[in-house]
Design a protein around this motif. Structure first.
Motif: not given
Length: 292
Positions: A260-265, A82-85, A95-97
């Protein structure tokens, strides 16, 4: 020279499916229900550190039952996807799909591979939309198939009995309090038709609430707010301490609200997690891994 032992492909797949189903059935059940403002997740889970329900992205959450180490690896992989996309394209493209398709490919490959055992997990991926008819709930069994669910779904434990109970009683337009009470009632029923009492300390509850002003809709319900909803059916919009109101909102490696959706823990286990594994009272797998 002795003749090699032969097992037909059909029998081999049937044995693998039976092995996975037995492992999943030993885990405690998870129930997911649609209500008027979103989707609520209710799981029987006495552990405070090992979560069965987690946030994946802005409007997407993940629930699982089975072997903790296996579905935790899948959760972390989903967060990274999800973060990468979201970073590469746009946050709306997650998306959930799409996530369910990734999980289906992973589970299907593992299930059909003779080199390793099938995963003893069953997953639920849900996404809340801007309106109830836009909500999405997908159930993914051990073999990687995808089942599009509507209204309510249960996995793990005596899921068939719980699903039948929910199908008869769930309706559109339920409030959070009503949906939570129905979920707890369904989880309280045992295989013999009797009932047991589940307290707030034995439950893990979270919602995807479309009415939240934040971009991220995931929220854990715990402490006094959960007790109030269970015991009194109090208003779901009541004020609660800040630590409880947004507890878990940024957890399980979900992204920060920055661009950008960064920040994965990371998903590494801590000393507290290891201690909590020992304190979980439940059935373990053959190799000692906790079944949640």
């Amino acid at each position: 020279m002795s003749t090699p032992f032969y097992v037909s492909p059909q029998q081999a797949m049937a044995d693998r499916a039976e092995y996975a189903r037995k492992g999943i059935a030993r885990g405690r059940s998870v129930v997911v229900l649609q209500y008027t403002d979103g989707v609520v997740f209710v799981a029987e889970n006495p552990s405070r550190a090992l979560h069965k329900v987690s946030e994946i992205y802005d409007r997407i959450a993940f629930a699982a039952v089975g072997k903790y180490n296996e579905f935790e690896n899948l959760r972390i992989g989903g967060v990274r996807y999800a973060d990468l996309r979201g970073y590469t394209y746009d946050r709306e493209d997650v998306t959930a799909r799409g996530l369910a398709n990734v999980y289906a490919q992973t589970l299907g490959t593992i299930f059909s591979s003779a080199a390793e055992k099938p995963y003893e997990v069953e997953l639920i991926v849900a996404e809340v939309g801007s309106a109830p008819e836009e909500d999405q709930i997908y159930r993914l069994p051990h073999d990687g198939s995808i089942v599009d669910e509507h209204g309510s779904v249960a996995v793990g434990g005596n899921a068939d009995q719980i699903s039948s109970y929910l199908d008869q009683r769930h309706r559109d337009g339920m409030t959070l309090s009503e949906a939570l009470k129905l979920a707890v009632e369904s989880l309280s029923r045992d295989n013999n038709g009797g009932e047991r009492r589940l307290t707030a300390e034995q439950l893990e509850v979270a919602t995807l609430d479309r009415t939240r002003p934040q971009q991220r809709k995931f929220k854990r319900i715990l402490g006094r707010q959960l007790s109030r909803l269970l015991e009194e059916g109090g208003p779901e919009g009541a004020e609660e301490p800040a630590a409880e109101a947004d507890a878990g909102a940024g957890e399980s490696g979900a992204t920060a609200e920055g661009a950008g959706g960064k920040g994965t823990k990371g998903g590494g286990a801590t000393d507290k997690d290891v201690k909590d594994v020992k304190n979980v009272k439940g059935k373990d797998g053959p190799d000692g891994e906790p079944l949640l």
